[in-house]
Design an enzyme around this catalytic site. Structure first.
Site, short mmCIF file in Angstrom:
data_model
loop_
_atom_site.label_atom_id
_atom_site.label_comp_id
_atom_site.label_asym_id
_atom_site.label_seq_id
_atom_site.Cartn_x
_atom_site.Cartn_y
_atom_site.Cartn_z
N SER A 131 -6.17 33.46 80.58
CA SER A 131 -6.10 34.92 80.56
C SER A 131 -6.50 35.42 79.17
CB SER A 131 -4.67 35.37 80.84
OG SER A 131 -4.53 36.76 80.62
N TYR A 144 4.47 36.06 78.81
CA TYR A 144 3.20 35.70 79.45
C TYR A 144 2.20 35.21 78.40
CZ TYR A 144 -0.86 36.29 82.60
OH TYR A 144 -2.00 36.10 83.37
#
Ligand code: NAP
Length: 244
Positions: A131, A144
């Site tokens: 990501s 995250y």
């Protein structure tokens, strides 16, 4: 050569489902894994592939999934996601642990279980879906961010440790992709998720699927190490251009 086999985790939705479609269209036999098996079975029927339940947060579930995989030329570690946007001051241990289980331990376990088959294929590929969060920390992203940074570190180590062996290792880092990702992150709040993509053109799951398909179509000498794929409207984790 008989049909090459791709294992795609998190194939019940979003990037994983689109990746399975793109690979099947390119001639791959696809083995789909996730928890929502009804969705997986419908997709496997459509693509002529296989569907098996897996919860990547459960080591036994990953082991029994892997036991059903007889051949693996390509593993796409896609299952994962974010939970919440709490600050470090208010961090919730359970949320953090769950993100590490989904993104980090899930990728580790699946890779470890399938590595013998990947090596045996003679030209294996591991693609980890990272990501922008693996590259750029942002407010409310700590859990995250930390998990995807860990995935990035693991991807590099795998590439180092497999040096000289017939396996390629890639990491694809998407920016904003409109899938179920934000609905999950915001605890089912569909309006909040829709607002996040308002006024800008987010990537589609198919855009990222195409990068996996392309990586897997290259000659064995070519290893795409990392790829950052952003919407034109998103410059960084922090900078998003929105039209009124
Ligand atoms: P999504 O639509 O929410 O898909 C997530 C997939 O992961 C689902 O198929 C889900 O299947 C699976 N999954 C979640 N927990 C799992 C578990 N414990 N065991 C097995 N499968 C599990 O989101 P997406 O955008 O396609 O996300 C795919 C990957 O891209 C994730 O790793 C995410 O972090 C990454 N990513 C997304 C974006 C974005 O903006 N969308 C950006 C960068 C990176 P089940 O619920 O059926 O198990």
């Amino acid at each position: 050569m008989s049909q090459r086999t791709a294992v795609v985790t998190g194939a019940s939705s979003g990037i994983g489902a689109a990746t399975a479609r793109a690979l099947a269209a390119d001639g791959w036999h696809v083995v789909l894994g996730a928890r929502r098996v009804e969705r997986l079975e419908a997709l496997a029927d459509e693509l002529g592939g296989e569907a098996h339940y897996v919860d990547v947060t459960d080591p036994e579930s990953v082991a029994s999934f892997a036991a059903q995989v007889s051949r693996c030329d390509l593993l796409v570690n896609n299952a994962g996601g974010a939970l919440g946007t709490t600050s470090i001051a208010e961090a919730d241990d359970a949320e953090w642990l769950r993100m590490f289980e989904m993104n980090v331990m899930g990728t580790l376990r699946m890779t470890r279980e399938l590595l013998p088959a990947i090596l045996a294929s003679g030209d294996g590929i591991v693609v980890n879906i990272g990501s922008i969060a693996a590259r750029e920390p942002y407010r409310g992203g700590a859990g995250y961010n930390a998990a995807k940074h860990a995935v990035a570190a693991m991807t590099r180590v795998l590439r180092i440790e497999l040096g000289g062996q017939p396996v390629r290792v890639s990491e694809i880092d998407p920016g904003m992709v409109e899938t179920e990702f934000s609905v999950v992150r915001f605890g089912g709040d569909e309006q909040r998720a829709a607002d996040l993509y308002a006024g800008m053109d987010a990537l589609t799951a198919e855009d990222i699927a195409e990068t996996v398909r392309w990586i897997a179509s290259l000659p064995p000498r070519v290893n795409i190490d990392t790829m950052l794929v952003m919407p034109r409207d998103q410059v960084s984790a922090h900078v998003v251009h929105r039209r009124d």
